[in-house]
Write a protein that holds these residues in place. Structure first.
Motif, mmCIF file in Angstrom:
data_model
loop_
_atom_site.group_PDB
_atom_site.id
_atom_site.type_symbol
_atom_site.label_atom_id
_atom_site.label_comp_id
_atom_site.label_asym_id
_atom_site.label_seq_id
_atom_site.Cartn_x
_atom_site.Cartn_y
_atom_site.Cartn_z
ATOM 1 N N PHE A 116 39.719 46.685 39.671
ATOM 2 C CA PHE A 116 40.690 45.761 39.088
ATOM 3 C C PHE A 116 40.458 44.375 39.671
ATOM 4 O O PHE A 116 39.699 44.203 40.633
ATOM 5 N N LYS A 117 41.108 43.398 39.076
ATOM 6 C CA LYS A 117 41.079 42.051 39.639
ATOM 7 C C LYS A 117 42.478 41.472 39.551
ATOM 8 O O LYS A 117 43.291 41.872 38.706
ATOM 9 N N GLU A 118 42.753 40.544 40.445
ATOM 10 C CA GLU A 118 44.069 39.928 40.472
ATOM 11 C C GLU A 118 44.159 38.823 39.412
ATOM 12 O O GLU A 118 43.168 38.190 39.074
ATOM 13 N N VAL A 119 45.354 38.613 38.921
ATOM 14 C CA VAL A 119 45.597 37.590 37.917
ATOM 15 C C VAL A 119 46.686 36.666 38.432
ATOM 16 O O VAL A 119 47.761 37.113 38.832
ATOM 17 N N VAL A 120 46.397 35.383 38.456
ATOM 18 C CA VAL A 120 47.393 34.414 38.924
ATOM 19 C C VAL A 120 48.329 34.064 37.782
ATOM 20 O O VAL A 120 48.178 34.511 36.644
ATOM 21 N N VAL A 121 49.291 33.224 38.072
ATOM 22 C CA VAL A 121 50.366 32.952 37.115
ATOM 23 C C VAL A 121 49.845 32.355 35.816
ATOM 24 O O VAL A 121 50.309 32.689 34.726
ATOM 25 N N ASP A 122 48.840 31.469 35.893
ATOM 26 C CA ASP A 122 48.371 30.800 34.678
ATOM 27 C C ASP A 122 47.439 31.670 33.850
ATOM 28 O O ASP A 122 46.865 31.219 32.867
ATOM 29 N N GLY A 123 47.250 32.906 34.265
ATOM 30 C CA GLY A 123 46.452 33.839 33.483
ATOM 31 C C GLY A 123 44.990 33.890 33.847
ATOM 32 O O GLY A 123 44.238 34.690 33.306
ATOM 33 N N LYS A 124 44.554 33.038 34.758
ATOM 34 C CA LYS A 124 43.162 33.055 35.178
ATOM 35 C C LYS A 124 42.950 34.139 36.230
ATOM 36 O O LYS A 124 43.780 34.340 37.097
ATOM 37 N N SER A 125 41.809 34.810 36.171
ATOM 38 C CA SER A 125 41.531 35.883 37.125
ATOM 39 C C SER A 125 40.785 35.335 38.326
ATOM 40 O O SER A 125 40.046 34.356 38.230
ATOM 41 N N ARG A 126 40.977 35.985 39.465
ATOM 42 C CA ARG A 126 40.272 35.591 40.681
ATOM 43 C C ARG A 126 38.807 36.006 40.582
ATOM 44 O O ARG A 126 38.433 36.858 39.786
ATOM 45 N N GLU A 127 37.997 35.411 41.455
ATOM 46 C CA GLU A 127 36.580 35.733 41.455
ATOM 47 C C GLU A 127 36.320 37.139 41.978
ATOM 48 O O GLU A 127 35.426 37.825 41.529
ATOM 49 N N SER A 128 37.113 37.571 42.957
ATOM 50 C CA SER A 128 36.838 38.839 43.626
ATOM 51 C C SER A 128 37.315 40.026 42.795
ATOM 52 O O SER A 128 38.378 39.994 42.187
ATOM 53 N N THR A 129 36.487 41.049 42.765
ATOM 54 C CA THR A 129 36.831 42.309 42.115
ATOM 55 C C THR A 129 37.049 43.346 43.199
ATOM 56 O O THR A 129 36.261 43.459 44.143
ATOM 57 N N MET A 130 38.116 44.083 43.082
ATOM 58 C CA MET A 130 38.461 45.092 44.079
ATOM 59 C C MET A 130 38.419 46.481 43.478
ATOM 60 O O MET A 130 38.509 46.643 42.252
ATOM 61 N N ALA A 131 38.249 47.464 44.343
ATOM 62 C CA ALA A 131 38.227 48.862 43.914
ATOM 63 C C ALA A 131 39.427 49.573 44.507
ATOM 64 O O ALA A 131 39.963 49.165 45.546
ATOM 65 N N PHE A 132 39.843 50.637 43.848
ATOM 66 C CA PHE A 132 40.991 51.376 44.345
ATOM 67 C C PHE A 132 40.781 52.870 44.139
ATOM 68 O O PHE A 132 39.968 53.307 43.311
ATOM 69 N N SER A 133 41.503 53.619 44.904
ATOM 70 C CA SER A 133 41.583 55.070 44.734
ATOM 71 C C SER A 133 43.038 55.438 44.954
ATOM 72 O O SER A 133 43.629 55.092 45.987
ATOM 73 N N THR A 148 28.577 45.959 44.970
ATOM 74 C CA THR A 148 27.821 45.127 44.032
ATOM 75 C C THR A 148 27.644 45.833 42.694
ATOM 76 O O THR A 148 27.779 45.219 41.623
ATOM 77 N N GLU A 149 27.361 47.120 42.735
ATOM 78 C CA GLU A 149 27.179 47.878 41.504
ATOM 79 C C GLU A 149 28.483 47.984 40.721
ATOM 80 O O GLU A 149 28.491 47.887 39.484
ATOM 81 N N GLU A 150 29.594 48.186 41.415
ATOM 82 C CA GLU A 150 30.891 48.254 40.745
ATOM 83 C C GLU A 150 31.245 46.928 40.080
ATOM 84 O O GLU A 150 31.788 46.904 38.969
ATOM 85 N N ILE A 151 30.926 45.832 40.747
ATOM 86 C CA ILE A 151 31.199 44.514 40.163
ATOM 87 C C ILE A 151 30.345 44.289 38.920
ATOM 88 O O ILE A 151 30.803 43.750 37.908
ATOM 89 N N ARG A 152 29.093 44.725 38.986
ATOM 90 C CA ARG A 152 28.184 44.530 37.847
ATOM 91 C C ARG A 152 28.670 45.273 36.607
ATOM 92 O O ARG A 152 28.537 44.791 35.475
ATOM 93 N N ARG A 153 29.257 46.449 36.823
ATOM 94 C CA ARG A 153 29.666 47.280 35.697
ATOM 95 C C ARG A 153 31.117 47.058 35.278
ATOM 96 O O ARG A 153 31.574 47.632 34.295
#
Length: 650
Positions: free
Chosen positions: A528-545, A572-577
């Motif tokens: 998933f990635k975080e979304v700020v108030v104006d609707g733009k997503s952050r650069e970083s992608t995070m994984a969860f379980s 890196t592979e998770e971000i690519r996909r």
């Protein structure tokens, strides 16, 4: 008044002794390096009381000399607290009474010896008069003829080489270059060839604190040159050695016998001393083997006083066909030395009459330890071993692809996918309050992030770190309880405080852990990635379980009783996909009005693809309502397994 006079004299003696100590020795503010920082509060151990009491005891025993040193056995024990070390060489000093696991035992007469050295009378095992006391085992003073010094870090094995050398250089007053850095058992050794560097490094002892809170100790001793500088094999010697090895080589068996080579008559007659526990000598032997008999299959190095196998590690690449190795009757003390030869495909090994053979409790553990390094071994010390059990990894094998989700049954699959689609459509919307309906009244939730020593504020996980219930980091039971969210009101209130997100449902992998008629536990993993108030997503992608433990609710519904969320940075592979497959339109977003032609196309595409209307519409919209192109993209993504199961729930 008499007692007061005695006290005044004692105090004056203490001040005088303290001044002498400060002018001749370094004062450290640290305790022994193998002792974590502690606070002491013992009777008679204060800055004045301990010394006053000792002075009084000495007078009562008739040992008070009135000066710094003296013939009495306690005359050199001015401070047993250990807060003030008696010399720069704190661990070599014999003038400390406090138990030191690395120091030398007390010797009678050391008090007078120390006093004479301080008064400039020379003598002493440290060489006297130098910039520091080196632990010269030979005794006597005099100049270091070789000009080399050996630096030893007790327990240095546990430190990363780069970290240790950098930490020393940061506090060392002189720039230095370590020579022949190596590990011996738990110690680290290296050499320097300058007395000023040696003195500066010696003063670094107890100045570095490692991550466990221990002080790093630094020993410096006079030494001969490093072994690699002992170039005692001249070119003509190498030729004689080559001829000697040729006589010991059996071409029919591809075997080389170097047993006790130092006593070989051909070498002794030429006054050539080949000692294979010397680095240069062993390297010369391996070079001759590499250049002349690289196809060697059997090598006998027994009875050569070998105590380390560093140089033999080159056999892995230079003698790849080696199958039999005899290291018996040497001086190998630890089975860890065998790690340096792990790449060899040995089938026979001899280790008898080495000290390492005595450290195992029984024969089974001995065989097991050796076979961990050489899994193909069939004979050990002349005895046959049972055939090894393992996999032949050399045979080219295609590893089967990782399986996707595991549900157990189609019925459970449908229930879980429907639940997740509803849950994350709300979770990724602007308001998570409706999730109250998804949790049981007595539900619990915890969140965890990886344990890290880095500053959490510099990480994208900073928002989650403060609420992380990682049991490796949180030791206090009260804090552990506080970080566990109880009741559905507290759970959903906490979820509302977390950053807004967008989950990639196409990345989800679902595994059912347990299911009965009354309980269903499953794990969901994805990105998933975080979304700020104006609707733009952050650069970083995070994984969860995320582990959900649920119970039945309503008609084919689920109610969460326990929710465990683990969050980390994506690979890196998770971000690519991530986010490459079309995502479903959130339930909270407006649905555009379709024309009659688009509605007809949507119905046809849903029937042919098998996807529900929501996913079919998304696919057509992404391809500008081009039916053929949308069908082609759908076929391609489905073949690659990038369309989630939730797209086919109608």
């Amino acid at each position: 008044m008499a007692d007061g006079g005695h006290y005044y004299n004692d105090l004056r003696d203490f001040v005088v002794r303290r001044e002498v100590r400060r002018t001749d020795f370094m004062v450290h503010g640290e305790h022994d390096d193998r002792t974590a920082p502690q606070f002491r509060n013992r009777k008679g151990r204060g800055p004045h009381k301990g010394r006053y009491d000792r002075s009084r005891r000495d007078r009562q025993r008739g040992n008070h000399s009135g000066g710094f040193g003296g013939p009495g056995p306690r005359s050199r024990l001015d401070d047993t607290d250990g807060d003030v070390t008696m010399s720069d060489g704190s661990q070599d000093s014999s003038s400390q009474n406090r138990f030191n696991p690395y120091g030398r035992p007390f010797r009678k007469g050391d008090g007078r010896f120390d006093r004479d050295r301080r008064q400039g009378k020379g003598g002493g095992r440290g060489g006297g008069g130098g910039p520091f006391r080196v632990g010269d085992r030979g005794g006597g003073g005099g100049k270091n003829q070789s000009g080399w010094y050996k630096v030893t870090i007790p327990h240095g094995r546990k430190y990363d080489k780069k970290w240790l050398l950098t930490a020393l250089q940061n506090i060392c007053s002189v720039t230095y270059t370590p020579v022949q850095y190596h590990v011996d058992h738990n110690r680290v050794h290296f050499y320097v060839d300058d007395s000023s560097v040696a003195s500066a490094l010696h003063k670094c002892s107890h100045k570095i604190t490692d991550t466990d809170g221990y002080k790093v100790e630094v020993h410096v001793n006079k030494s001969g040159p490093p072994s690699f500088l002992l170039s005692d094999l001249k070119p003509e010697h190498l030729e004689h050695l080559k001829q000697c090895m040729a006589k010991r080589f059996d071409g029919s068996q591809q075997a080389l016998d170097l047993n006790n080579i130092r006593t070989d008559p051909d070498l002794v007659s030429q006054n050539i001393e080949v000692i294979l526990n010397r680095k240069t000598n062993m390297e010369a032997v391996i070079k001759i083997i590499e250049e002349n008999i690289p196809e060697l299959t059997s090598l006998n190095l027994s009875n050569n006083r070998i105590h380390k196998l560093d140089e033999l590690a080159e056999l892995v690449t230079k003698v790849p066909n080696l199958k039999t190795l005899n290291l018996s009757q040497n001086e190998l003390k630890s089975d860890r030395e065998l790690d340096k030869l792990k790449g060899l495909k040995l089938v026979e090994l001899w280790l008898t009459r080495n000290p390492l053979c005595d450290v195992f409790k029984d024969q089974a553990s001995y065989i097991s330890a050796v076979r961990q390094r050489f899994p193909r071994l069939l004979r050990l010390d002349g005895h046959d071993l049972p055939p090894p059990i393992g996999f032949d990894v050399e045979t080219p094998t295609t590893i089967p692809p990782c399986k996707g989700s595991c549900f157990g049954s189609d019925e459970i699959k449908a229930v879980i996918l429907r639940f997740l689609q509803q849950y994350y459509s709300i979770y990724d919307s602007g308001d998570r309050q409706p999730l109250l309906d998804a949790y049981h009244d007595g539900a619990s939730l915890s969140i965890t992030t990886p344990y890290s020593t880095q500053n959490p504020s510099r990480s994208s996980l900073g928002e989650y770190y403060k609420d992380s219930r990682n049991l490796k980091r949180v030791k206090d039971s009260t804090i552990r309880f506080r970080l566990l969210k109880h009741t559905r009101l507290n759970v959903v209130a906490f979820l509302n405080e977390l950053p807004k997100t967008q989950h990639d449902i196409a990345s989800f992998t679902i595994d059912v852990n347990t299911y009965t008629n009354t309980l269903l536990s499953f794990t969901v993993s994805g990105v998933f990635k975080e979304v700020v108030v104006d609707g733009k997503s952050r650069e970083s992608t995070m994984a969860f379980s995320r582990v959900f433990i649920t119970v039945p609710a309503g008609n084919s519904g689920l109610c969460i009783v326990n929710d465990q969320l683990f969050i980390r940075m994506a690979t890196t592979e998770e971000i690519r996909r991530a986010f490459v497959a079309p995502a479903p339109t959130p339930s909270s977003s407006p649905v555009p009005t379709l024309t009659a032609q688009q509605q007809e196309m949507l119905t046809a595409f849903s029937q042919k693809s098998g996807m529900n209307l929501e996913w079919s519409q998304k696919c057509l919209q992404d391809n500008e309502w081009d039916f053929s192109r949308a069908a082609h993209i759908f076929t391609q993504l489905k073949a690659e397994g990038k369309i989630p199961d939730v797209a086919f729930i109608k």
